[in-house]
Design a protein around this motif. Structure first.
Motif, PDB file in Angstrom:
ATOM      1  N   UNK A  51     -31.597 119.449   1.612  1.00  0.00           N
ATOM      2  CA  UNK A  51     -31.462 119.313   0.165  1.00  0.00           C
ATOM      3  C   UNK A  51     -30.259 120.109  -0.342  1.00  0.00           C
ATOM      4  N   UNK A  52     -29.631 119.580  -1.392  1.00  0.00           N
ATOM      5  CA  UNK A  52     -28.465 120.239  -1.967  1.00  0.00           C
ATOM      6  C   UNK A  52     -28.781 121.664  -2.409  1.00  0.00           C
ATOM      7  N   UNK A  53     -29.972 121.886  -2.952  1.00  0.00           N
ATOM      8  CA  UNK A  53     -30.313 123.232  -3.413  1.00  0.00           C
ATOM      9  C   UNK A  53     -30.413 124.215  -2.240  1.00  0.00           C
ATOM     10  N   UNK A  54     -30.786 123.726  -1.059  1.00  0.00           N
ATOM     11  CA  UNK A  54     -30.835 124.591   0.124  1.00  0.00           C
ATOM     12  C   UNK A  54     -29.420 124.949   0.558  1.00  0.00           C
ATOM     13  N   UNK A  55     -28.530 123.975   0.539  1.00  0.00           N
ATOM     14  CA  UNK A  55     -27.129 124.222   0.881  1.00  0.00           C
ATOM     15  C   UNK A  55     -26.544 125.229  -0.112  1.00  0.00           C
ATOM     16  N   UNK A  56     -26.875 125.097  -1.394  1.00  0.00           N
ATOM     17  CA  UNK A  56     -26.386 126.031  -2.410  1.00  0.00           C
ATOM     18  C   UNK A  56     -26.917 127.442  -2.160  1.00  0.00           C
ATOM     19  N   UNK A  57     -28.165 127.563  -1.750  1.00  0.00           N
ATOM     20  CA  UNK A  57     -28.730 128.892  -1.463  1.00  0.00           C
ATOM     21  C   UNK A  57     -28.054 129.538  -0.255  1.00  0.00           C
ATOM     22  N   UNK A  58     -27.765 128.741   0.759  1.00  0.00           N
ATOM     23  CA  UNK A  58     -27.056 129.276   1.929  1.00  0.00           C
ATOM     24  C   UNK A  58     -25.681 129.778   1.499  1.00  0.00           C
ATOM     25  N   UNK A  59     -24.972 128.999   0.669  1.00  0.00           N
ATOM     26  CA  UNK A  59     -23.641 129.387   0.208  1.00  0.00           C
ATOM     27  C   UNK A  59     -23.698 130.657  -0.630  1.00  0.00           C
ATOM     28  N   UNK A  60     -24.668 130.761  -1.531  1.00  0.00           N
ATOM     29  CA  UNK A  60     -24.793 131.952  -2.375  1.00  0.00           C
ATOM     30  C   UNK A  60     -25.109 133.187  -1.536  1.00  0.00           C
TER      31      UNK A  60
END
Length: 149
Positions: A51-60
């Protein structure tokens, strides 16, 4: 009633009572493939969607690893992503100390985000845009006085 079992490979008519055929034994004439089923490699069994939100959490989290914990009253880095298949474009917003080498810190964030997404999600990251939301002065001790606009 007496039931006798035939030896494997024999053509005896005794067995399960279904006309001499044992549907689960080695002499089975039940419909199905003659050879053992082909084993499908794990990579071909299905698809994995992150999910995009998981990718965003990894990036953050990767950005947080570079810039450290947020200041009192400050915000932790956050990210927004656009994912298409295995390619992620990332925008990271963060707060940095001032004075410091802002370009070097942003470059370190870009590298860390790209390598963590490659390692953890298997995604290519052609673009990591870093947006500095706020600068915190290293010369003052309070969050309100440390804000430089």
């Amino acid at each position: 009633m007496t039931v006798s079992a035939a030896a494997p490979g024999s053509e005896s008519g005794a067995g399960s009572g279904e006309g001499g055929r044992d549907p689960v034994g080695p002499d089975s004439t039940a419909p199905g493939p003659a050879a053992a089923p082909r084993r499908i490699p794990p990579a071909e069994r299905g698809a994995t969607r992150i999910a995009d939100r998981v990718v965003a959490k990894i990036a953050a989290q990767a950005a947080r690893e570079v810039v450290g914990a947020p200041h009192e009253g400050g915000a932790a880095p956050h990210a927004a992503v656009t994912v298409h298949q295995d390619v992620a474009r990332v925008r990271v917003s963060l707060e940095l100390d001032y004075p410091s080498d802002l370009g070097a810190q942003c470059g370190a964030v870009r590298r860390r985000v790209a390598e963590r997404l490659r390692a953890l999600a298997g995604m290519e990251v052609p673009e990591v845009a870093v947006q500095i939301e706020r600068l915190h002065s290293a010369h003052t001790g309070t969050a309100d006085r440390g804000r430089i606009t």
